[in-house]
Scaffold this active site. Structure first.
Site, PDB file in Angstrom:
ATOM      1  N   LYS A  92       0.609  -1.565  -0.109  1.00 52.32           N
ATOM      2  CA  LYS A  92      -0.210   0.082  -0.153  1.00 52.32           C
ATOM      3  C   LYS A  92       0.670   1.196   0.013  1.00 52.32           C
ATOM      4  CE  LYS A  92      -3.490   1.652   2.233  1.00 52.32           C
ATOM      5  NZ  LYS A  92      -4.258   1.660   4.168  1.00 52.32           N
ATOM      6  N   SER A 167      -9.540   2.652   3.491  1.00 56.37           N
ATOM      7  CA  SER A 167      -8.326   3.298   2.322  1.00 56.37           C
ATOM      8  C   SER A 167      -7.237   1.985   1.800  1.00 56.37           C
ATOM      9  CB  SER A 167      -7.660   4.009   2.894  1.00 56.37           C
ATOM     10  OG  SER A 167      -6.827   3.498   4.210  1.00 56.37           O
ATOM     11  N   SER A 191      -9.392   0.248   7.291  1.00 59.71           N
ATOM     12  CA  SER A 191      -9.387   0.369   5.694  1.00 59.71           C
ATOM     13  C   SER A 191      -8.577  -1.293   5.176  1.00 59.71           C
ATOM     14  CB  SER A 191      -7.534   1.003   6.087  1.00 59.71           C
ATOM     15  OG  SER A 191      -8.893   2.700   5.837  1.00 59.71           O
TER      16      SER A 191
END
Length: 496
Positions: A92, A167, A191
């Site tokens: 990520k 996210s 997330s």
């Protein structure tokens, strides 16, 4: 560089890029496929399939090729191999990767290249993983969908017109579409779990504190201390992959390693029928839409038929109470990253109390809360945690929804956004209530895909376990995955 492997070629391989990481790692150890072959397979898929999906936003192909070559040579020499030896993975874009762009989706970090890996990334590399790219995230990893001005919007591989969540939307979409062998994401308020649920994959939010978060943005590179509910964890295509990754990731932060060690207890049971499982599938505080409720109910019927002992329960603590406490504790921490002028404006709004936007007023009050308010919220949180501990004296796990709906259509982050539940418009942020209520008490939670709605969109379930009993959560997730639908390849992203 000479190829020392030509004298002993790898056997032809039928390894699929959408296979579980455990299967890929096993094939690499047995030399049924080379790291180079697997890496090129993923790079080709990124080139061919990533376009409109936009999950992978930065590549480090040449360094990855060199690392894959070195991994293959080490295997040929018979050297000891780590559990992820030669496995190509992505990270990520909110997590620091040495020598590789890490932007967290914000213009001010558009050229930020960290000098060192986050601790979790370093552990993955030390286990043999080959990091070949970064995946998309909303600005500062702070939205429930994934879009930013640097890289644009990430789609859901099941329907590109819909959100992959946030996210960790890029990580979840990349794994589901078979663009990576394994992913490392982050989870403060859902997330990892929301995107895993929306994209039909598996995700793990470990117990707070067992995976170091240093190197995550936020706070770094602007700060060192994150909120005490933030975690890093894996996203994958199989529950066993989550355990494989946790074995590598879990352990004290290097600054604490001189004083303590981690020894997670074994799972509480050895078969599905031995687990005492509570089921909490709906709640008036955050109603679950019909298609999600139907898919969850069908999954529970399947589990009962397989011998699972399920008991319908109410939540150990109220959703609204837990959700509010989560924000009363997180928002004051976020205030440290606001410019002084903006913080002063919010202080004025909170003091005046006359905003026409009730949610904005509540946010202003949370962000500018006094130390006494935060201390009181922490005390109330301890009471909520005690209720969960009481629940786990008589139960081994709890199953509950990830989100009230399946993946929602893309929405303009600067415009009006909402959910539709039972035909009624609800607040956009209702999609995080079920996940953030669990973040509050720092419990281990895995997301398992259980089926799809009539439109073909995935539905997942949260598997919640006692604090520090991550092995129970992982074992049960594996057993649920064997009985329920589990991961399926989205249309258009076959293993070819």
């Amino acid at each position: 560089m000479t190829d020392s492997l030509t004298a002993e070629p790898y056997r032809s391989s039928a390894v699929s890029p959408v296979a579980p990481a455990t299967m890929l790692a096993g094939a690499l150890r047995r030399r049924e496929v080379s790291s180079r072959e697997l890496l090129e397979m993923y790079l080709e898929r990124v080139t061919r399939l990533n376009g409109d999906l936009n999950a992978v936003v930065t590549l480090d192909a040449e360094r990855a090729r060199a690392e894959a070559w070195a991994a293959d040579e080490a295997a040929a020499r018979g050297e000891p191999l780590g559990p992820l030896h030669g496995l190509p993975i992505t990270i990520k874009d909110s997590i620091a990767t040495a020598g590789l762009l890490t932007t967290c989706g914000v213009p001010e970090l558009a050229e930020h290249v960290p000098a060192r890996d986050a601790v979790a990334v370093a552990r993955l590399r030390a286990a043999g993983a080959v990091v070949f790219g970064k995946t998309n995230t909303p600005p500062y990893a702070s939205d429930a969908q994934t879009s930013n001005t640097l890289f644009g919007r990430t789609g859901n591989p099941w329907d590109l017109t819909r959100s992959p969540g946030g996210s960790s939307g890029g990580p979840a979409a990349a794994v589901a579409a078979g663009l990576s062998g394994l992913e490392l994401g982050s989870d403060l308020g859902g997330s990892i779990r929301m995107p895993a649920g929306y994209c039909g994959g598996y995700g793990l939010r470990p117990s707070y504190g067992i995976v170091p978060t240093s190197g995550h943005i936020p706070p770094g590179p602007h700060g060192r201390i994150g909120p005490d509910m933030a975690t890093l964890g894996p996203l994958a295509r199989d529950a066993a992959d989550l355990g494989l990754a946790l074995d590598v990731l879990a352990g004290p932060d290097p600054r604490q390693a001189t004083a303590w060690r981690l020894a997670l207890p074994p799972s509480r049971a050895g078969s599905l029928s031995e687990y005492r499982i509570g089921v909490w599938l709906d709640d008036p505080d955050c109603p679950v839409d019909g298609p999600v409720g139907d898919a969850l109910a069908a999954a529970m019927d399947t589990l009962r038929a397989a011998g699972a002992r399920l008991e319908t329960v109410s939540g150990p603590a109220g959703l609204t109470e837990s959700y509010r406490l989560f924000h009363q504790l997180v928002q004051p921490w976020l205030s440290a990253f606001l410019p002084d002028e903006r913080f002063a404006e919010l202080c004025a709004v909170a003091q005046a109390g006359d905003s026409t936007d009730a949610s904005h007023l509540q946010w202003a009050r949370d962000v500018t809360a006094r130390g006494r308010d935060v201390a009181m919220a922490r005390e109330r949180r301890s009471g909520v945690a005690a209720k969960w501990a009481e629940y786990f004296r008589d139960h081994d796990a709890l199953l509950c929804p990830v989100t009230p709906t399946t993946a929602i259509p893309h929405a303009d982050p600067t415009g009006e956004r909402w959910l539709t539940v039972h035909g009624v418009r609800r607040d956009f942020w209702d999609q995080v209530i079920w996940v953030q209520a669990l973040s509050l008490v720092n419990l281990p939670v895995a997301v398992v895909p259980v089926g799809r709605d009539a439109a073909g969109l995935p539905v997942g379930v949260q598997v919640v376990g006692p604090f520090l009993e991550d092995r129970t959560v992982l074992d049960l997730a594996v057993r649920l995955g064997r009985v329920l639908e589990g991961y399926a390849v989205p249309p258009g992203y076959s293993g070819a």
